[in-house]
Design a protein around this motif. Structure first.
Motif, PDB file in Angstrom:
ATOM      1  N   GLY A 314      17.377  -7.533 -61.256  1.00 25.21           N
ATOM      2  CA  GLY A 314      16.345  -8.026 -62.144  1.00 25.21           C
ATOM      3  C   GLY A 314      16.458  -7.458 -63.543  1.00 25.21           C
ATOM      4  N   ALA A 315      17.530  -6.750 -63.823  1.00 24.66           N
ATOM      5  CA  ALA A 315      17.782  -6.104 -65.113  1.00 24.66           C
ATOM      6  C   ALA A 315      19.237  -5.674 -65.098  1.00 24.66           C
ATOM      7  N   LEU A 316      19.601  -4.772 -66.012  1.00 27.45           N
ATOM      8  CA  LEU A 316      20.953  -4.223 -66.045  1.00 27.45           C
ATOM      9  C   LEU A 316      20.885  -2.707 -65.958  1.00 27.45           C
ATOM     10  N   PRO A 317      21.910  -2.082 -65.346  1.00 24.50           N
ATOM     11  CA  PRO A 317      21.905  -0.616 -65.284  1.00 24.50           C
ATOM     12  C   PRO A 317      21.952  -0.013 -66.680  1.00 24.50           C
ATOM     13  N   LEU A 318      21.446   1.208 -66.808  1.00 25.49           N
ATOM     14  CA  LEU A 318      21.337   1.866 -68.107  1.00 25.49           C
ATOM     15  C   LEU A 318      22.659   1.886 -68.850  1.00 25.49           C
ATOM     16  N   TRP A 319      23.773   2.184 -68.157  1.00 27.73           N
ATOM     17  CA  TRP A 319      25.060   2.327 -68.832  1.00 27.73           C
ATOM     18  C   TRP A 319      25.570   1.013 -69.411  1.00 27.73           C
ATOM     19  N   LEU A 320      25.060  -0.142 -68.889  1.00 27.45           N
ATOM     20  CA  LEU A 320      25.553  -1.447 -69.321  1.00 27.45           C
ATOM     21  C   LEU A 320      24.550  -2.196 -70.191  1.00 27.45           C
ATOM     22  N   ALA A 321      23.309  -1.785 -70.194  1.00 26.48           N
ATOM     23  CA  ALA A 321      22.260  -2.509 -70.920  1.00 26.48           C
ATOM     24  C   ALA A 321      22.620  -2.670 -72.399  1.00 26.48           C
ATOM     25  N   PRO A 322      22.360  -3.850 -72.985  1.00 25.28           N
ATOM     26  CA  PRO A 322      22.701  -4.058 -74.399  1.00 25.28           C
ATOM     27  C   PRO A 322      21.914  -3.149 -75.337  1.00 25.28           C
ATOM     28  N   VAL A 323      20.656  -2.846 -74.976  1.00 23.55           N
ATOM     29  CA  VAL A 323      19.870  -1.818 -75.660  1.00 23.55           C
ATOM     30  C   VAL A 323      19.483  -0.803 -74.594  1.00 23.55           C
ATOM     31  N   VAL A 373      14.371  -3.393 -71.432  1.00 20.54           N
ATOM     32  CA  VAL A 373      15.002  -2.207 -72.017  1.00 20.54           C
ATOM     33  C   VAL A 373      14.790  -1.034 -71.052  1.00 20.54           C
ATOM     34  N   PRO A 374      15.852  -0.366 -70.607  1.00 16.15           N
ATOM     35  CA  PRO A 374      15.711   0.663 -69.558  1.00 16.15           C
ATOM     36  C   PRO A 374      14.825   1.845 -69.948  1.00 16.15           C
ATOM     37  N   LEU A 375      14.955   2.333 -71.186  1.00 11.45           N
ATOM     38  CA  LEU A 375      14.207   3.519 -71.615  1.00 11.45           C
ATOM     39  C   LEU A 375      13.466   3.227 -72.921  1.00 11.45           C
ATOM     40  N   ILE A 376      12.170   3.555 -72.939  1.00 12.44           N
ATOM     41  CA  ILE A 376      11.374   3.456 -74.162  1.00 12.44           C
ATOM     42  C   ILE A 376      10.891   4.862 -74.493  1.00 12.44           C
ATOM     43  N   ALA A 377      11.330   5.361 -75.647  1.00 14.06           N
ATOM     44  CA  ALA A 377      10.927   6.696 -76.108  1.00 14.06           C
ATOM     45  C   ALA A 377       9.796   6.533 -77.109  1.00 14.06           C
ATOM     46  N   ILE A 378       8.584   6.870 -76.694  1.00 14.61           N
ATOM     47  CA  ILE A 378       7.400   6.724 -77.534  1.00 14.61           C
ATOM     48  C   ILE A 378       7.166   8.037 -78.274  1.00 14.61           C
ATOM     49  N   VAL A 379       6.924   7.931 -79.562  1.00 13.23           N
ATOM     50  CA  VAL A 379       6.689   9.136 -80.353  1.00 13.23           C
ATOM     51  C   VAL A 379       5.419   8.974 -81.181  1.00 13.23           C
ATOM     52  N   GLY A 380       4.583  10.006 -81.111  1.00 10.76           N
ATOM     53  CA  GLY A 380       3.367  10.075 -81.907  1.00 10.76           C
ATOM     54  C   GLY A 380       3.315  11.405 -82.628  1.00 10.76           C
ATOM     55  N   GLU A 381       2.154  11.728 -83.164  1.00 10.16           N
ATOM     56  CA  GLU A 381       2.018  12.984 -83.905  1.00 10.16           C
ATOM     57  C   GLU A 381       2.287  14.191 -83.010  1.00 10.16           C
TER      58      GLU A 381
END
Length: 422
Positions: A314-323, A373-381
């Protein structure tokens, strides 16, 4: 079609990820988008490294070959109705002046877009005399092939009219056959595991009713395949009548998460084409010897492999994902840290995107999750103050607050997870 099957339909997943689409103007042919071509090229790069590590040399051959060559190989008689034929009128300048008649001034030439690359690779082998020092000769190509499949059988990436094969051929001695078949099965194990498939089934496809060559050659070729599987410790099933018209073959079928079987890898032992095309090499005694020809593909159609992969996960593995990682800032106050995280990921060679616009964080997360997208890095204050990120993993509800250095370490070891393809 049940909900789970629909959810994992590769066409639906591909649309969400903006990978490719299909058009009525070219039925059975894929229009690759930038993100999709990243995936396609990533698989080609993987296959190129694996083939090179197993002793293959990459070649490139024309997509159109003459009718006479296809007639000699037997493909014209067997598959002529499923080949795309190109008629060409060529001026004949071999005759002078009055000797040319209206009928002799043009020659009708037939070409066909290749449905496979074996005659072209034979032509490369025959380009000059070969020595035993060059044997085994292993050639591979990302071959663009065309097959005029009936319109009713077309099904996304699973059945196409144009696709790319990891098309490989080996010219070797009979004494080399066990090693070459072992080499192929090792490639299958390595690559399938790297893509997340641990189970596969081997079938040996035996002689069809309509075939070329003598029963003696078919007996020998079939025995080679069965003996090789037995000696190498692989269980197998027999598929009577399912071989190619010129050779029997091992067919490798993998099983996906839905329990469906997909036939992908093949290797064929061919004693017939070397006879038909009069292939030879000079052996160590200075005499001409006829090689055996092996036809192999580990993935088969790369387009179909991508379709199977999307439907399996249902997605792509992290190493192959376009993003691989999207960096999303909560507000302008954390934009500088988001840009720093993004820049460091890019320097590592990670395929990253930066989302530091004014959209709400919930909208960013929703859109990135829909794109798989396999990983979303959220950044706040808070993350900016602590050099951390709030990490969301695709398919996992819990979030992680981790030091960015920890994420860097995880991503730097990503190559180890697919070490067999590096």
């Amino acid at each position: 079609m049940n909900r789970r099957t629909t959810m994992y339909d590769h066409r639906i997943v591909a649309k969400a990820m903006d990978l490719f689409h299909f058009e009525e103007h070219s039925p059975g042919m894929v229009f690759w988008h930038p993100m999709g071509l990243r995936v396609f090229r990533g698989i080609e790069d993987v296959m190129r490294r694996v083939y090179q590590s197993h002793g293959f040399e990459e070649v490139r051959s024309p997509i159109a070959l003459s009718r006479s060559l296809w007639e000699k190989s037997g493909h014209w008689g067997k598959f002529g109705n499923n080949m795309f034929v190109v008629d060409s009128l060529q001026q004949d300048n071999s005759l002078d002046g009055e000797a040319q008649s209206a009928d002799s001034q043009a020659i009708n030439l037939n070409y066909a877009l290749k449905p496979m690359s074996c005659p072209a690779h034979i032509a490369i082998y025959k380009a000059h005399k070969r020595s035993y020092r060059e044997i085994p000769m292993r050639l591979m190509e990302f071959g663009i092939v065309h097959r005029n499949e009936p319109s009713g059988t077309l099904s996304g990436c699973m059945r196409l009219r144009q696709f790319v094969q990891d098309d490989a051929h080996i010219f070797c001695r009979e004494a080399d056959l066990l090693d070459e078949i072992s080499n192929f099965l090792n490639m299958v194990q390595e690559l399938y595991a790297a893509f997340g498939y641990e189970k596969f089934i081997i079938r040996i496809a035996l002689r069809p009713e309509q075939r070329m060559g003598s029963d003696e050659l078919w007996d020998k070729a079939e025995a080679v395949l069965m003996n090789a599987c037995q000696e190498l410790g692989y269980a197998y099933e027999l598929s009577p009548g399912e071989g190619s018209f010129y050779s029997p073959k091992i067919e490798v079928s993998l099983e996906d998460r839905l329990g469906r079987s997909w036939q992908c890898g093949t290797i064929q032992v061919d004693f017939n084409f070397p006879q038909i095309f009069e292939l030879s090499f000079v052996n160590s005694e200075g005499k001409l010897e006829q090689p055996v020809m092996l036809h192999q593909a580990v993935l088969g159609s790369i387009e179909r492999w991508i379709g199977i992969l999307l439907e399996n996960q249902g997605a792509l593995p992290l190493w192959l994902a376009p993003v691989q990682v999207a960096v999303a800032s909560i507000s302008n106050k954390s934009a500088d840290w988001a840009e720093a995280v993004f820049a460091r990921l890019k320097r590592m060679g990670i395929r990253a995107e930066l989302h530091a616009d004014d959209a709400t964080i919930s909208k960013k997360i929703r859109e990135l999750s829909e794109r798989k997208v396999p990983l979303i890095a959220i950044v706040g204050e808070r993350e900016a103050a602590n050099n951390t990120v709030n990490l969301r993993r695709l398919g996992v509800s819990a979030q992680e607050d981790i030091a960015f250095s920890q994420l860097e370490e995880e991503l730097s070891s990503l190559g180890n997870k697919v070490s067999v393809v590096r």
